[in-house]
Design a protein around this motif. Sequence first.
Motif, PDB file in Angstrom:
ATOM      1  N   MET A   1      -2.469  13.626  73.894  1.00 40.50           N
ATOM      2  CA  MET A   1      -1.898  12.338  74.307  1.00 40.50           C
ATOM      3  C   MET A   1      -0.903  11.834  73.259  1.00 40.50           C
ATOM      4  SD  MET A   1      -3.873   8.736  75.084  1.00 40.50           S
ATOM      5  CE  MET A   1      -4.687   8.763  73.493  1.00 40.50           C
ATOM      6  N   LYS A   2       0.265  11.453  73.721  1.00 46.21           N
ATOM      7  CA  LYS A   2       1.265  10.879  72.821  1.00 46.21           C
ATOM      8  C   LYS A   2       1.087   9.373  72.738  1.00 46.21           C
ATOM      9  CE  LYS A   2       4.672  14.490  73.716  1.00 46.21           C
ATOM     10  NZ  LYS A   2       6.025  14.807  74.246  1.00 46.21           N
ATOM     11  N   ARG A   3       1.461   8.811  71.588  1.00 48.16           N
ATOM     12  CA  ARG A   3       1.294   7.377  71.359  1.00 48.16           C
ATOM     13  C   ARG A   3       2.584   6.793  70.780  1.00 48.16           C
ATOM     14  NH1 ARG A   3      -2.813   9.981  68.733  1.00 48.16           N
ATOM     15  NH2 ARG A   3      -4.937   9.824  69.588  1.00 48.16           N
ATOM     16  N   ALA A   4       2.787   5.494  71.033  1.00 42.78           N
ATOM     17  CA  ALA A   4       3.919   4.771  70.450  1.00 42.78           C
ATOM     18  C   ALA A   4       3.486   3.338  70.167  1.00 42.78           C
ATOM     19  CB  ALA A   4       5.118   4.785  71.396  1.00 42.78           C
ATOM     20  N   ILE A   5       4.225   2.696  69.276  1.00 44.46           N
ATOM     21  CA  ILE A   5       4.016   1.275  68.989  1.00 44.46           C
ATOM     22  C   ILE A   5       4.924   0.458  69.903  1.00 44.46           C
ATOM     23  CG2 ILE A   5       4.285  -0.568  67.286  1.00 44.46           C
ATOM     24  CD1 ILE A   5       2.050   1.149  66.458  1.00 44.46           C
ATOM     25  N   GLY A   6       4.361  -0.562  70.552  1.00 42.37           N
ATOM     26  CA  GLY A   6       5.156  -1.527  71.313  1.00 42.37           C
ATOM     27  C   GLY A   6       5.035  -2.887  70.656  1.00 42.37           C
ATOM     28  N   ILE A   7       6.160  -3.575  70.491  1.00 43.43           N
ATOM     29  CA  ILE A   7       6.170  -4.902  69.856  1.00 43.43           C
ATOM     30  C   ILE A   7       6.850  -5.896  70.780  1.00 43.43           C
ATOM     31  CG2 ILE A   7       6.768  -6.225  67.794  1.00 43.43           C
ATOM     32  CD1 ILE A   7       7.261  -3.567  66.347  1.00 43.43           C
ATOM     33  N   ASP A   8       6.185  -7.022  71.006  1.00 46.25           N
ATOM     34  CA  ASP A   8       6.739  -8.109  71.827  1.00 46.25           C
ATOM     35  C   ASP A   8       6.902  -9.323  70.917  1.00 46.25           C
ATOM     36  OD1 ASP A   8       7.585  -9.630  73.968  1.00 46.25           O
ATOM     37  OD2 ASP A   8       5.565 -10.044  74.709  1.00 46.25           O
ATOM     38  N   ILE A   9       8.153  -9.675  70.632  1.00 46.79           N
ATOM     39  CA  ILE A   9       8.458 -10.724  69.657  1.00 46.79           C
ATOM     40  C   ILE A   9       8.822 -12.019  70.364  1.00 46.79           C
ATOM     41  CG2 ILE A   9      10.008 -11.410  67.775  1.00 46.79           C
ATOM     42  CD1 ILE A   9      10.349  -8.417  67.167  1.00 46.79           C
ATOM     43  N   GLY A  10       8.179 -13.105  69.973  1.00 47.75           N
ATOM     44  CA  GLY A  10       8.467 -14.410  70.545  1.00 47.75           C
ATOM     45  C   GLY A  10       8.559 -15.476  69.464  1.00 47.75           C
TER      46      GLY A  10
ATOM     47  N   ILE B   1       0.509   2.233  72.566  1.00 46.93           N
ATOM     48  CA  ILE B   1       0.653   2.554  73.987  1.00 46.93           C
ATOM     49  C   ILE B   1       0.624   4.068  74.163  1.00 46.93           C
ATOM     50  CG2 ILE B   1       2.032   2.102  76.056  1.00 46.93           C
ATOM     51  CD1 ILE B   1       1.148  -0.422  74.467  1.00 46.93           C
ATOM     52  N   SER B   2      -0.098   4.526  75.188  1.00 48.60           N
ATOM     53  CA  SER B   2      -0.106   5.953  75.500  1.00 48.60           C
ATOM     54  C   SER B   2       1.092   6.304  76.371  1.00 48.60           C
ATOM     55  CB  SER B   2      -1.397   6.326  76.236  1.00 48.60           C
ATOM     56  OG  SER B   2      -1.358   5.837  77.571  1.00 48.60           O
ATOM     57  N   ASP B   3       1.349   7.602  76.517  1.00 47.23           N
ATOM     58  CA  ASP B   3       2.494   8.026  77.328  1.00 47.23           C
ATOM     59  C   ASP B   3       2.269   7.823  78.820  1.00 47.23           C
ATOM     60  OD1 ASP B   3       0.563   9.958  77.495  1.00 47.23           O
ATOM     61  OD2 ASP B   3       1.836  11.621  76.874  1.00 47.23           O
ATOM     62  N   THR B   4       1.079   7.361  79.209  1.00 44.11           N
ATOM     63  CA  THR B   4       0.828   6.989  80.608  1.00 44.11           C
ATOM     64  C   THR B   4       0.828   5.470  80.792  1.00 44.11           C
ATOM     65  OG1 THR B   4      -1.572   7.074  80.248  1.00 44.11           O
ATOM     66  CG2 THR B   4      -0.500   9.070  81.073  1.00 44.11           C
ATOM     67  N   GLY B   5       1.185   4.744  79.736  1.00 47.18           N
ATOM     68  CA  GLY B   5       1.263   3.292  79.828  1.00 47.18           C
ATOM     69  C   GLY B   5      -0.025   2.569  79.508  1.00 47.18           C
ATOM     70  N   GLY B   6      -1.020   3.265  78.990  1.00 43.82           N
ATOM     71  CA  GLY B   6      -2.279   2.616  78.633  1.00 43.82           C
ATOM     72  C   GLY B   6      -2.171   1.859  77.328  1.00 43.82           C
ATOM     73  N   LEU B   7      -2.796   0.687  77.258  1.00 44.57           N
ATOM     74  CA  LEU B   7      -2.830  -0.104  76.026  1.00 44.57           C
ATOM     75  C   LEU B   7      -4.094   0.283  75.261  1.00 44.57           C
ATOM     76  CD1 LEU B   7      -1.744  -2.364  74.223  1.00 44.57           C
ATOM     77  CD2 LEU B   7      -2.930  -4.012  75.688  1.00 44.57           C
ATOM     78  N   LEU B   8      -3.923   0.995  74.156  1.00 44.67           N
ATOM     79  CA  LEU B   8      -5.050   1.550  73.414  1.00 44.67           C
ATOM     80  C   LEU B   8      -5.587   0.596  72.356  1.00 44.67           C
ATOM     81  CD1 LEU B   8      -3.597   5.148  72.894  1.00 44.67           C
ATOM     82  CD2 LEU B   8      -4.990   4.292  74.796  1.00 44.67           C
ATOM     83  N   GLU B   9      -4.710  -0.206  71.771  1.00 48.01           N
ATOM     84  CA  GLU B   9      -5.113  -1.180  70.753  1.00 48.01           C
ATOM     85  C   GLU B   9      -4.087  -2.292  70.715  1.00 48.01           C
ATOM     86  OE1 GLU B   9      -7.398  -2.937  69.199  1.00 48.01           O
ATOM     87  OE2 GLU B   9      -8.241  -1.019  68.461  1.00 48.01           O
ATOM     88  N   ARG B  10      -4.501  -3.464  70.275  1.00 44.72           N
ATOM     89  CA  ARG B  10      -3.611  -4.633  70.296  1.00 44.72           C
ATOM     90  C   ARG B  10      -3.882  -5.522  69.095  1.00 44.72           C
ATOM     91  NH1 ARG B  10      -2.756  -9.876  71.979  1.00 44.72           N
ATOM     92  NH2 ARG B  10      -1.043 -10.245  73.461  1.00 44.72           N
TER      93      ARG B  10
END
Length: 298
Positions: A1-10, A19-28
């Motif tokens: 499984m591939k993983r990436a960091i997603g950041i939402d800045i407000g 985030i996994s390569d299938t769009g799963g949120l693994l940790e927050r």
Amino acid sequence: MKRAIGIDIGGTKIAAGIISDTGGLLERAEVKSDPSDRENMFARVAEAVEQVLEKSDLSMDDMEGIGVGVPGKVDQEKGIAVFQNNLPWQQFPITASLEERFGTKLITIDNDVYMAAFAEWKAAQVKNDETFVYVTVSTGISCSVIHKGSFFRGAGFAGELGLIPVLSHGANERLEKVASGPGIQELAQKSLKLGAISTKKVFASYLKGKQEFGPVIDEVANTLAQGLYAISSILDPHKLVFGGSVIVNNPFLLELVKEKLKVYQLPEQQHLLGKMSISTLKQDNGIIGAGWRVFERL
């Protein structure tokens, strides 16, 4: 499984996720924003990333890259946050700053609403020949359009639905001035001659049957319907998904908006009423979309 960091800045908070390569949120992880100056704000972004890595017992070496959603206008090619209403980041080199801090070379940035829209578009499994619209109603109001699998960007500032003029109490106002979270507060205060009142309290009072709040919510639904009618008339989308705290936390509002919108629409436009829904990803769509976009570039 591939993983990436997603950041939402407000302007009030920064959320980071794995985030996994299938769009799963693994940790927050989530931290408060610090818009006092450019570097303090970036330090909070870095803190959010460090927290989510620590919580997951992973490192940047385990990540394919970083995706970042930033309010306002961005220059994707140069990796610059160009203009925002609520951050001190005019012309801020966000990509270079993240590269220097974390060492990763694969970084993708975009407008935060576009990132959320991408997640919603993927989740909705929209057909490649269809037009999809994501609308967020929160501190501000904005939208993003994905047509035949690609974003419609215009000259770079497309989707600012909140700037569209609507008729409210006999005067033209920008939509977000009367139907965003702060706009609803101001509308209630002026209409009902109240002191400070939160948007949450306005909706709670309406749901408790306090009749004086009925006209306020009716006005919000009507002005939102006016803005959506512009989308209906210009784009005639196949599907429209709503996000943002105002409507996600008050899902009954969608039915009120549909009733108002139907009055404006011609019969030929009313197919949209059955294709409007509220996000199932809710407040995580921004980080999911940002992380998911990384895998497009692999």
